[in-house]
Structure formats: structure tokens, C-alpha cells
Scaffold this motif. Structure first.
Motif, PDB file in Angstrom:
ATOM      1  N   PRO A  10      -2.360  19.623  14.181  1.00 57.87           N
ATOM      2  CA  PRO A  10      -1.202  19.071  14.904  1.00 57.87           C
ATOM      3  C   PRO A  10      -1.349  18.975  16.416  1.00 57.87           C
ATOM      4  O   PRO A  10      -0.456  18.448  17.069  1.00 57.87           O
ATOM      5  N   ILE A  11      -2.464  19.448  16.988  1.00 59.86           N
ATOM      6  CA  ILE A  11      -2.686  19.199  18.420  1.00 59.86           C
ATOM      7  C   ILE A  11      -3.730  18.110  18.645  1.00 59.86           C
ATOM      8  O   ILE A  11      -4.150  17.871  19.778  1.00 59.86           O
ATOM      9  N   CYS A  12      -4.133  17.437  17.568  1.00 60.05           N
ATOM     10  CA  CYS A  12      -5.142  16.379  17.672  1.00 60.05           C
ATOM     11  C   CYS A  12      -4.444  15.039  17.909  1.00 60.05           C
ATOM     12  O   CYS A  12      -3.739  14.551  17.031  1.00 60.05           O
ATOM     13  N   PRO A  13      -4.639  14.423  19.070  1.00 56.00           N
ATOM     14  CA  PRO A  13      -3.946  13.155  19.332  1.00 56.00           C
ATOM     15  C   PRO A  13      -4.375  12.045  18.377  1.00 56.00           C
ATOM     16  O   PRO A  13      -3.560  11.213  17.985  1.00 56.00           O
ATOM     17  N   TRP A  14      -5.644  12.041  17.974  1.00 53.43           N
ATOM     18  CA  TRP A  14      -6.093  11.014  17.027  1.00 53.43           C
ATOM     19  C   TRP A  14      -5.451  11.210  15.658  1.00 53.43           C
ATOM     20  O   TRP A  14      -5.239  10.240  14.924  1.00 53.43           O
ATOM     21  N   CYS A  15      -5.125  12.467  15.323  1.00 55.58           N
ATOM     22  CA  CYS A  15      -4.416  12.722  14.068  1.00 55.58           C
ATOM     23  C   CYS A  15      -3.007  12.142  14.123  1.00 55.58           C
ATOM     24  O   CYS A  15      -2.514  11.564  13.141  1.00 55.58           O
ATOM     25  N   TYR A  16      -2.356  12.296  15.259  1.00 64.19           N
ATOM     26  CA  TYR A  16      -1.010  11.729  15.443  1.00 64.19           C
ATOM     27  C   TYR A  16      -1.062  10.208  15.367  1.00 64.19           C
ATOM     28  O   TYR A  16      -0.255   9.566  14.676  1.00 64.19           O
ATOM     29  N   ILE A  17      -2.050   9.634  16.034  1.00 65.08           N
ATOM     30  CA  ILE A  17      -2.223   8.181  16.002  1.00 65.08           C
ATOM     31  C   ILE A  17      -2.554   7.718  14.581  1.00 65.08           C
ATOM     32  O   ILE A  17      -1.975   6.751  14.063  1.00 65.08           O
ATOM     33  N   GLY A  18      -3.489   8.414  13.934  1.00 57.82           N
ATOM     34  CA  GLY A  18      -3.879   8.041  12.583  1.00 57.82           C
ATOM     35  C   GLY A  18      -2.736   8.141  11.593  1.00 57.82           C
ATOM     36  O   GLY A  18      -2.573   7.280  10.722  1.00 57.82           O
ATOM     37  N   LYS A  19      -1.924   9.185  11.731  1.00 60.22           N
ATOM     38  CA  LYS A  19      -0.756   9.351  10.861  1.00 60.22           C
ATOM     39  C   LYS A  19       0.230   8.205  11.083  1.00 60.22           C
ATOM     40  O   LYS A  19       0.787   7.645  10.142  1.00 60.22           O
ATOM     41  N   THR A  20       0.448   7.839  12.324  1.00 55.63           N
ATOM     42  CA  THR A  20       1.384   6.763  12.658  1.00 55.63           C
ATOM     43  C   THR A  20       0.921   5.432  12.082  1.00 55.63           C
ATOM     44  O   THR A  20       1.715   4.668  11.509  1.00 55.63           O
ATOM     45  N   LEU A  21      -0.366   5.138  12.205  1.00 52.02           N
ATOM     46  CA  LEU A  21      -0.909   3.884  11.681  1.00 52.02           C
ATOM     47  C   LEU A  21      -0.839   3.849  10.159  1.00 52.02           C
ATOM     48  O   LEU A  21      -0.499   2.815   9.560  1.00 52.02           O
ATOM     49  N   LEU A  22      -1.157   4.977   9.527  1.00 55.01           N
ATOM     50  CA  LEU A  22      -1.071   5.050   8.064  1.00 55.01           C
ATOM     51  C   LEU A  22       0.350   4.777   7.587  1.00 55.01           C
ATOM     52  O   LEU A  22       0.568   3.948   6.687  1.00 55.01           O
ATOM     53  N   PHE A  23       1.319   5.452   8.196  1.00 56.38           N
ATOM     54  CA  PHE A  23       2.688   5.317   7.719  1.00 56.38           C
ATOM     55  C   PHE A  23       3.309   3.977   8.108  1.00 56.38           C
ATOM     56  O   PHE A  23       4.257   3.525   7.460  1.00 56.38           O
ATOM     57  N   SER A  24       2.750   3.337   9.122  1.00 59.36           N
ATOM     58  CA  SER A  24       3.158   1.965   9.411  1.00 59.36           C
ATOM     59  C   SER A  24       2.790   1.065   8.235  1.00 59.36           C
ATOM     60  O   SER A  24       3.591   0.225   7.802  1.00 59.36           O
ATOM     61  N   ALA A  25       1.588   1.260   7.711  1.00 63.67           N
ATOM     62  CA  ALA A  25       1.153   0.473   6.550  1.00 63.67           C
ATOM     63  C   ALA A  25       1.964   0.824   5.309  1.00 63.67           C
ATOM     64  O   ALA A  25       2.405  -0.064   4.571  1.00 63.67           O
ATOM     65  N   LEU A  26       2.182   2.109   5.076  1.00 65.62           N
ATOM     66  CA  LEU A  26       2.916   2.523   3.881  1.00 65.62           C
ATOM     67  C   LEU A  26       4.363   2.041   3.924  1.00 65.62           C
ATOM     68  O   LEU A  26       4.970   1.811   2.869  1.00 65.62           O
ATOM     69  N   GLY A  27       4.885   1.872   5.145  1.00 70.41           N
ATOM     70  CA  GLY A  27       6.231   1.321   5.262  1.00 70.41           C
ATOM     71  C   GLY A  27       6.321  -0.113   4.765  1.00 70.41           C
ATOM     72  O   GLY A  27       7.384  -0.567   4.330  1.00 70.41           O
ATOM     73  N   GLU A  28       5.183  -0.823   4.821  1.00 70.60           N
ATOM     74  CA  GLU A  28       5.129  -2.190   4.292  1.00 70.60           C
ATOM     75  C   GLU A  28       4.850  -2.229   2.795  1.00 70.60           C
ATOM     76  O   GLU A  28       4.973  -3.284   2.163  1.00 70.60           O
ATOM     77  N   ARG A  29       4.462  -1.084   2.249  1.00 71.84           N
ATOM     78  CA  ARG A  29       4.196  -0.985   0.815  1.00 71.84           C
ATOM     79  C   ARG A  29       4.946   0.235   0.269  1.00 71.84           C
ATOM     80  O   ARG A  29       4.335   1.248  -0.082  1.00 71.84           O
ATOM     81  N   PRO A  30       6.280   0.155   0.220  1.00 75.16           N
ATOM     82  CA  PRO A  30       7.058   1.326  -0.207  1.00 75.16           C
ATOM     83  C   PRO A  30       6.748   1.785  -1.630  1.00 75.16           C
ATOM     84  O   PRO A  30       7.049   2.924  -1.989  1.00 75.16           O
ATOM     85  N   ASP A  31       6.122   0.925  -2.427  1.00 70.43           N
ATOM     86  CA  ASP A  31       5.734   1.316  -3.786  1.00 70.43           C
ATOM     87  C   ASP A  31       4.272   1.745  -3.845  1.00 70.43           C
ATOM     88  O   ASP A  31       3.640   1.698  -4.912  1.00 70.43           O
ATOM     89  N   HIS A  32       3.721   2.187  -2.719  1.00 67.82           N
ATOM     90  CA  HIS A  32       2.314   2.599  -2.665  1.00 67.82           C
ATOM     91  C   HIS A  32       2.059   3.735  -3.666  1.00 67.82           C
ATOM     92  O   HIS A  32       2.986   4.477  -4.031  1.00 67.82           O
ATOM     93  N   PRO A  33       0.807   3.882  -4.101  1.00 66.86           N
ATOM     94  CA  PRO A  33       0.506   4.862  -5.149  1.00 66.86           C
ATOM     95  C   PRO A  33       0.159   6.255  -4.638  1.00 66.86           C
ATOM     96  O   PRO A  33      -0.190   7.130  -5.438  1.00 66.86           O
ATOM     97  N   PHE A  34       0.245   6.492  -3.339  1.00 66.83           N
ATOM     98  CA  PHE A  34      -0.276   7.740  -2.785  1.00 66.83           C
ATOM     99  C   PHE A  34       0.689   8.916  -2.925  1.00 66.83           C
ATOM    100  O   PHE A  34       1.884   8.809  -2.630  1.00 66.83           O
ATOM    101  N   SER A  35       0.134  10.047  -3.336  1.00 69.56           N
ATOM    102  CA  SER A  35       0.792  11.344  -3.252  1.00 69.56           C
ATOM    103  C   SER A  35       0.078  12.108  -2.143  1.00 69.56           C
ATOM    104  O   SER A  35      -1.114  12.422  -2.274  1.00 69.56           O
ATOM    105  N   ILE A  36       0.785  12.382  -1.053  1.00 70.60           N
ATOM    106  CA  ILE A  36       0.135  12.870   0.171  1.00 70.60           C
ATOM    107  C   ILE A  36       0.228  14.384   0.290  1.00 70.60           C
ATOM    108  O   ILE A  36       1.286  14.978   0.079  1.00 70.60           O
ATOM    109  N   GLU A  37      -0.898  14.990   0.638  1.00 72.07           N
ATOM    110  CA  GLU A  37      -0.927  16.423   0.931  1.00 72.07           C
ATOM    111  C   GLU A  37      -1.737  16.649   2.208  1.00 72.07           C
ATOM    112  O   GLU A  37      -2.808  16.060   2.382  1.00 72.07           O
ATOM    113  N   TRP A  38      -1.220  17.516   3.080  1.00 71.09           N
ATOM    114  CA  TRP A  38      -1.861  17.813   4.365  1.00 71.09           C
ATOM    115  C   TRP A  38      -2.657  19.106   4.268  1.00 71.09           C
ATOM    116  O   TRP A  38      -2.219  20.082   3.657  1.00 71.09           O
TER     117      TRP A  38
END
Length: 214
Positions: A10-38
Motif C-alpha cells: 500500500p505504499i507503492c505508487p505503481w500499485c495504486y496506479i495499477g489498481k486504478t487502471l485495472l478497476f477502470s477496465a473492470l468498471g466497463e465490464r461489470p460482468d467480468h469473471p475475476f474473483s480478486i484477492e490481495w
């Protein structure tokens, strides 16, 4: 569902950016097949438990003030392109993230992992809060509906400390050297902060394969 494991700090800026980009995509595919675990990965596993002054940390890590500024200028550009406003000037300390990872683990037991990960990123990168501080972590837990008093009691002890360290070590043994790292179905590794277009392509391909297999 297809498992998407995200190895992050959680102190990795690229992780924050990567999470944001991923969820931007998933927002366009609300029926995506992913079950997410951190999953935990400490960028600084040897960081003192109380953390350290951020300026001193950055200059030591990158070999001086000018190099640190150059690195973080590039990060700021990438963050802005992802729609994030990161206030690096507000961050006074670089924390040890062991307790933050414990909080993420406990949030997972309540099916609230992604919520707490997002809250940790915002607290650190937007508000400049010390997410190594246990009172801050309890407050973050409370903000997403977890029992702050219970979290505070857990943080006061050593619950799951060795588990977090073992999982961090396991990630390194599997070849993870940087984060974010995304692992799809325990088979395919996607390293780094990837653009939404890549995630959309992957989601569509996986969804098509699932549909064909039915």
C-alpha cells in the motif's frame, strides 16, 4: 469465477496506479469473471517498525535528492494520466507496512479487502497519513465498516505477523521482485501497472473461453 491474485504494497505508487487502471477496465465490464484477492509484498521488509523520515528514505534509496525527484516526477505523470491526484508533499514518513498488510488480511475475512486497500492508498497518497500508525489503521478500518476496537486489539498483538512474512517470502521465492504483480488463475503473470486496454482484452478473451467451455 477466475482467481485474480494481486501482489501489492500500500505504499507503492505503481500499485495504486495499477489498481486504478485495472478497476477502470473492470468498471466497463461489470460482468467480468475475476474473483480478486490481495497478497502482501513489503517493498521495505527491513524498515524500522516505526518507519522513517520520507525524505531521508527516498534520498538513500535513489542515491540523492535529484534522482529521487526525477523518479517521482515520472510517477506523478503516470498517476495524473490515470486520473489520480497524489500529494507527495503531504507524505512525511515512509512506514513499515506489516500492520497494513495484516489489516488487509483481516478485511479479507470480512470480504472487504479491496475496500480497505483503496482506503489505505487514499490515506497515504492523498491525505499523507502514516499507515504504519495503528490508530490510523484502526480509523481506516472503521471507515469501511470494520470493528475498529477489534482491529486495534489485534494490532496490539502479533496475530498473523508470521503469516504475512511467510506469504511475502513465498512471493519472492516464486520470482516476484516488484509490485504490482497480477496472477491470473495461478498460471499467467501480468507484471506492473497495465493500461485498461490490456485488461479489457484479457477479460474479453477469458469470458469468451468460459462461454465456449460451457
Amino acid at each position: 469465477m477466475i482467481k485474480l491474485d494481486i501482489i501489492s504494497d500500500p505504499i507503492c505508487p505503481w500499485c495504486y496506479i495499477g489498481k486504478t487502471l485495472l478497476f477502470s477496465a473492470l468498471g466497463e465490464r461489470p460482468d467480468h469473471p475475476f474473483s480478486i484477492e490481495w497478497h502482501p509484498f513489503q517493498l521495505n521488509p527491513d524498515m524500522p517498525r516505526d518507519g522513517m523520515d520520507r525524505r531521508a528514505y527516498l534520498e538513500a534509496k535513489f542515491g540523492g535528492k535529484e534522482k529521487a525527484i526525477a523518479v517521482y516526477s515520472n510517477i506523478a505523470v503516470a498517476a495524473e494520466a490515470a486520473g489520480l491526484q497524489i500529494d507527495f508533499a503531504a507524505i512525511q514518513r515512509t512506514p513499515n507496512t506489516l500492520d497494513a498488510h495484516r489489516l488487509i488480511h483481516w478485511a479479507g475475512l470480512e470480504k472487504r479487502q479491496t475496500e480497505v486497500v483503496h482506503a489505505l492508498f487514499e490515506a497515504y497518497f492523498s491525505d499523507g497519513r502514516d499507515i504504519g500508525n495503528r490508530d490510523v489503521l484502526a480509523d481506516i478500518a472503521d471507515s469501511i465498516g470494520l470493528d475498529a476496537a477489534a482491529i486495534r486489539r489485534l494490532l496490539a498483538g502479533e496475530a498473523d505477523v508470521e503469516d504475512i512474512r511467510a506469504r511475502d517470502a513465498n512471493a519472492r521465492e516464486r520470482g516476484v521482485t516488484g509490485v504490482p504483480t497480477f496472477v491470473i488463475a495461478n498460471q499467467h503473470v501480468v507484471p506492473g501497472a497495465q493500461q485498461p486496454e490490456l485488461w479489457l482484452k484479457l477479460v474479453d478473451e477469458i469470458s469468451e473461453q468460459i462461454g465456449t467451455a460451457r
